[in-house]
Design an enzyme around this catalytic site. Sequence first.
Site: not given
Ligand code: GLN
Length: 541
Positions: A15-17, A150, A188, A355, A382, A384-385, A509, A511
């Site tokens: 909820v945005g803690k 936990e 509530k 990914g 990453c 994507g490159m 990355h 981003e």
């Molecule tokens: N799977 C790729 C690698 O390990 C890219 C990783 C990623 O996109 N963070 O190099």
Amino acid sequence: MTKYIFFTGGVVSSVGKGVTAAIIGQLLKARGFKIAIQKLDPYINVDPGTMSPYQHGEVYVLDDGAETDLDLGHYERFTDTNLTRACNTTTGQIYSEVISKERRGDYLGGTIQVIPHITNEIKKRIALVAKSTSAEVVLVEVGGTVGDIESQPFLEAIRQMRSDIGRENTMYVHVTWLPHIGATGELKTKPTQHSVRELRSLGLSPDLIVARSDHPVASDLRQKIALFCDVKERAVIPLVTSRVLYEIPLLLEQMQVADQVMARLELTPRLQPDWSDWEKLVAEVRRPKPPLRVGLVGKYVELQDAYMSVREAVKHAGVALGREVEIEWIQSMDLEKGHSWERLRAVDGIIVPGGFGTRGIEGKISAARYARENKVPYLGLCLGMQVLCIEFARFALGDERANSTEFDPSNPYPVIDLLPEQRGISDMGGTMRLGAYPCQLVAGTRASAAYGSTGVVHERHRHRFEFNNAYRDELASKGLVYSGLLLDGNLVEIAEVADHPFMLGTQFHPEFLSRPNRAHPLFRAFIAASIEHAAARTLPA
Ligand code: GLN
């Protein structure tokens, strides 16, 4: 003496803690204090690096290479402060430390118990934040909600800290949720009362209660929470879900939250906060802007939290360039099956984010092919490159078998591969190239134009595989440009396609370094190219 503000959650999580902690940090920074924020995660994993994005959302990477919870992204974006490894601690880390000490014999034959051994280790890790960042105020968020098995050792440790370092140096903020009952149209407070009671039974009394809700909170409700939870009415901060996340610091400022924090911790502001830039940002976010549609082709698109920082970076660039960017979330596996292509054709820019693993990879490669052939702006992050390079190699070498050894270990054209020294490593956790590395930009490229520099930039990494230098010259002769190289390291960090308006991929990355009022240069350049692409499309032929 370092001051500590502890954040606990009640009723439900998510909820945005984390956002609340980040923003209170921002309010203090605006008053001239050096702050740091730490997340204590009660799960037993050592870090989120090996966890599925479906379970956990994005893994956020810090300069020093720590793989952390996505809340650290909120902390860095709101406070514009670069955090360190000490700022994310998990039960897994605490126990492995205590167990290795026990094996070394450090406890001299003592019986190892949750109290004091585990709680002492937790307190040590909390203290490490101030040491490693020299922060004057440390904000500590305890993950999960009060009542979870936990999180108990963490709550006990923060309870002890009040007597260890004094009441004037410790403050407790409890973030709860007010459910809305549709049948009667009421909010509530009972679950909040229960969670505060639970907190008290653990010896913790909240100094501030942040009551999150999707509906406006009437003042009688505030009084009721104050009465039942034994806090002053002004210490109950109603926080209604906002369409504009970046507006919340201004709302909390209006509610004089920082003044209460200052008074409670016996601090005097060093600076008069100046929100003028932030107000401009919020006004720009709110201003209706022409839309721009960008496609994100990924594997975890059902859970958008898996791409939290990418989404934010796109938003930052859109605000900087006066566009309302709408993300079209496209499942890469759908493209493989011939679905979702009409959605891909409707967008004016394509992002392929990071990914791991084979699933959906051919869909991403076909999206890159579509972008290259149709001159649609493309930004690869990453993975994507790597996808950009694989697609380019298939085209340039005239062989569809070109691939990364991650997806096809025995392919004849491994354009993406492990470095020789990485082979033979079998552990999954912490075995990647992680954290900030220097990248030398190459003059005359789109990357260098975007950064407005021919110098060195530092960007954060999280990957195992690299561009294979054996293919460097051949692909360059066909029009692949290496516009960023690891400083003194001979690794390709940025690649772009020469004969294309904007087709660029980064091994890092970007981003993670985009900030609300400082959009990342590469996202900005990508959005600018997408705006041009959209304009060219709508021109009459
Ligand atoms: N799977 C790729 C690698 O390990 C890219 C990783 C990623 O996109 N963070 O190099």
